[in-house]
Design an enzyme around this catalytic site. Structure first.
Site, PDB file in Angstrom:
ATOM      1  N   CYS A 278       0.819  -1.228   0.000  1.00 25.67           N
ATOM      2  CA  CYS A 278       0.000   0.000   0.000  1.00 25.67           C
ATOM      3  C   CYS A 278       0.848   1.271   0.000  1.00 25.67           C
ATOM      4  O   CYS A 278       0.642   2.164  -0.837  1.00 25.67           O
ATOM      5  CB  CYS A 278      -0.989  -0.017   1.171  1.00 25.67           C
ATOM      6  SG  CYS A 278      -0.253   0.129   2.813  1.00 25.67           S
ATOM      7  N   HIS A 326      -2.705   1.470   6.835  1.00 19.75           N
ATOM      8  CA  HIS A 326      -3.049   1.324   5.419  1.00 19.75           C
ATOM      9  C   HIS A 326      -3.219   2.702   4.791  1.00 19.75           C
ATOM     10  O   HIS A 326      -3.683   3.641   5.444  1.00 19.75           O
ATOM     11  CB  HIS A 326      -4.349   0.524   5.249  1.00 19.75           C
ATOM     12  CG  HIS A 326      -4.624   0.157   3.833  1.00 19.75           C
ATOM     13  ND1 HIS A 326      -3.941  -0.853   3.177  1.00 19.75           N
ATOM     14  CD2 HIS A 326      -5.492   0.668   2.914  1.00 19.75           C
ATOM     15  CE1 HIS A 326      -4.387  -0.950   1.929  1.00 19.75           C
ATOM     16  NE2 HIS A 326      -5.326  -0.031   1.744  1.00 19.75           N
ATOM     17  N   HIS A 338      -5.926   1.777  -4.261  1.00 16.26           N
ATOM     18  CA  HIS A 338      -5.026   1.265  -3.220  1.00 16.26           C
ATOM     19  C   HIS A 338      -4.626  -0.168  -3.536  1.00 16.26           C
ATOM     20  O   HIS A 338      -5.225  -0.833  -4.380  1.00 16.26           O
ATOM     21  CB  HIS A 338      -5.684   1.352  -1.838  1.00 16.26           C
ATOM     22  CG  HIS A 338      -6.787   0.360  -1.616  1.00 16.26           C
ATOM     23  ND1 HIS A 338      -7.015  -0.265  -0.413  1.00 16.26           N
ATOM     24  CD2 HIS A 338      -7.755  -0.134  -2.461  1.00 16.26           C
ATOM     25  CE1 HIS A 338      -8.056  -1.076  -0.506  1.00 16.26           C
ATOM     26  NE2 HIS A 338      -8.525  -1.015  -1.726  1.00 16.26           N
TER      27      HIS A 338
END
Length: 363
Positions: A278, A326, A338
């Site tokens: 990520c 994240h 993402h």
């Protein structure tokens, strides 16, 4: 005369009684064992397995960010160590040149019978010998004192560099040990997730994989198709056209990079070009726009100006979970691009798909 008394009876003793008691205890133990078996945890439902797998993947991603941070520090320590070693080599060469020049001069003085005491000290097989006599060298007023001082200074500098390098070696070893620990943690989490999935029946596993495949197909399609495949709340949020910037700005270039990465696999620790995690995706996207971001989610959130959710603009970094584990890139209309987790690919998703933590706008 023989005795006719009957032997006294001892109740609760003897073989039959003891055997009966043993059998009773064994029966009780067996009953307890069966009872324990009957009370064992039932096989989890597919929903429970999926929830546990999601939890394990989330923990694996948090461990991945710790791994990324440790790797960044290890790489920095290695670069510093390389620099120290190169500088040590350069200074050692200069030191050897100075000592050689001093030796040439001393040889000439020796042939002429004028080798000074200070020079003899400087050419000692043990350089520290003349360092201990620095005061004497200064008092001696030898005409080669400047050269001797330069050699002494060079020795000091080389010694200091070697000490610094030894410290960097120690740091590097510690960071590599830390890397190995985080790597083992990630692999253990992923192995546990695979074990959980193995508890599903073939039919349940097929249904799980079908849902995952559908999500991947929707994510790799156009933004409009991804919106159509999303749940109703997400469709409503994405009904308006995505206002992706097309003005040549840095944010526009970063968003364009993120769109180009859709469909590429998630691999922990990866920063592209063929795979990403990520924070590796957001770092690479903004690097393509000429902006340098740090490596981890918990450092990227402080790399720009914080913005509230109602002020989001395409290109902003959006962060999730309480530990800021994240990150994605906002593309407008309540959506982001993402890299979700191991086993998935870079995709479009609604912001509401994960617990919100904050946002920042890279400078």
């Amino acid at each position: 005369m023989a005795s006719h008394r009957k032997p006294r009876q001892r109740p609760f003793s003897g073989g039959p009684v003891r055997t009966a008691a043993t059998l009773a205890l064994a029966g009780a133990a067996t009953a307890t064992a069966f009872e324990g078996t009957s009370q064992a945890d039932p096989r989890p439902t597919p929903a429970q397995v999926e929830a546990e797998v999601n939890r394990l993947y989330e923990e694996a991603e948090a461990a991945t960010e710790r791994y990324n941070g440790a790797k960044e520090q290890a790489d920095e320590a290695e670069r510093a160590l390389t620099g120290l070693r190169e500088e040590t080599a350069r200074k050692t060469d200069r030191l050897n040149t100075a000592r050689g020049a001093l030796g040439t001069l001393a040889a000439g003085q020796y042939r002429g019978g004028s080798l000074g005491t200070a020079v003899r000290l400087a050419l000692s097989s043990n350089p520290q010998e003349y360092l201990a006599q620095a005061a004497f060298i200064a008092r001696a007023g030898d005409r080669n004192a400047a050269g001797i001082t330069a050699v002494r200074r060079g020795l000091d500098e080389v010694g200091e560099l070697r000490t610094q390098a030894a410290g960097r070696v120690s740091d590097l070893r510690a960071k590599r040990d830390e890397l190995a620990g985080h790597k083992a943690e990630i692999q253990a989490k992923l192995a546990a997730a695979r074990q959980q999935l193995a508890r599903l029946t073939a039919e349940e596993r097929a249904a799980y994989e079908a849902r995952t495949a559908a999500a991947t197909a929707a994510a790799t399609a156009t933004p409009a198709a991804a919106s159509a495949a999303a749940p109703a709340p997400a469709r409503r949020a994405a009904s308006a056209p995505t206002p992706a910037p097309a003005d040549g700005s840095r944010a526009a270039r970063a968003v364009a990079f993120a769109y180009g990465a859709i469909g590429k696999p998630y691999v922990w620790g990866a920063t592209g070009p063929g795979s990403f995690d990520c924070s590796g995706l957001t770092q690479a996207a903004w690097r393509s726009a000429g902006v340098s971001l740090p490596r981890t989610t918990y450092t990227q959130i402080n790399a720009g100006r914080r913005v509230s959710r109602d002020q989001l603009a395409p290109g902003d970094l959006v962060f999730f979970y309480s530990g800021i584990t994240h990150v994605g890139m906002y593309i407008g209309s309540g959506q982001m691009i993402h890299a979700p987790r191991p086993g998935s690919t870079v995709r479009v998703a609604p912001l509401d798909s994960m617990p919100w933590a904050g946002a920042s706008r890279p400078a």
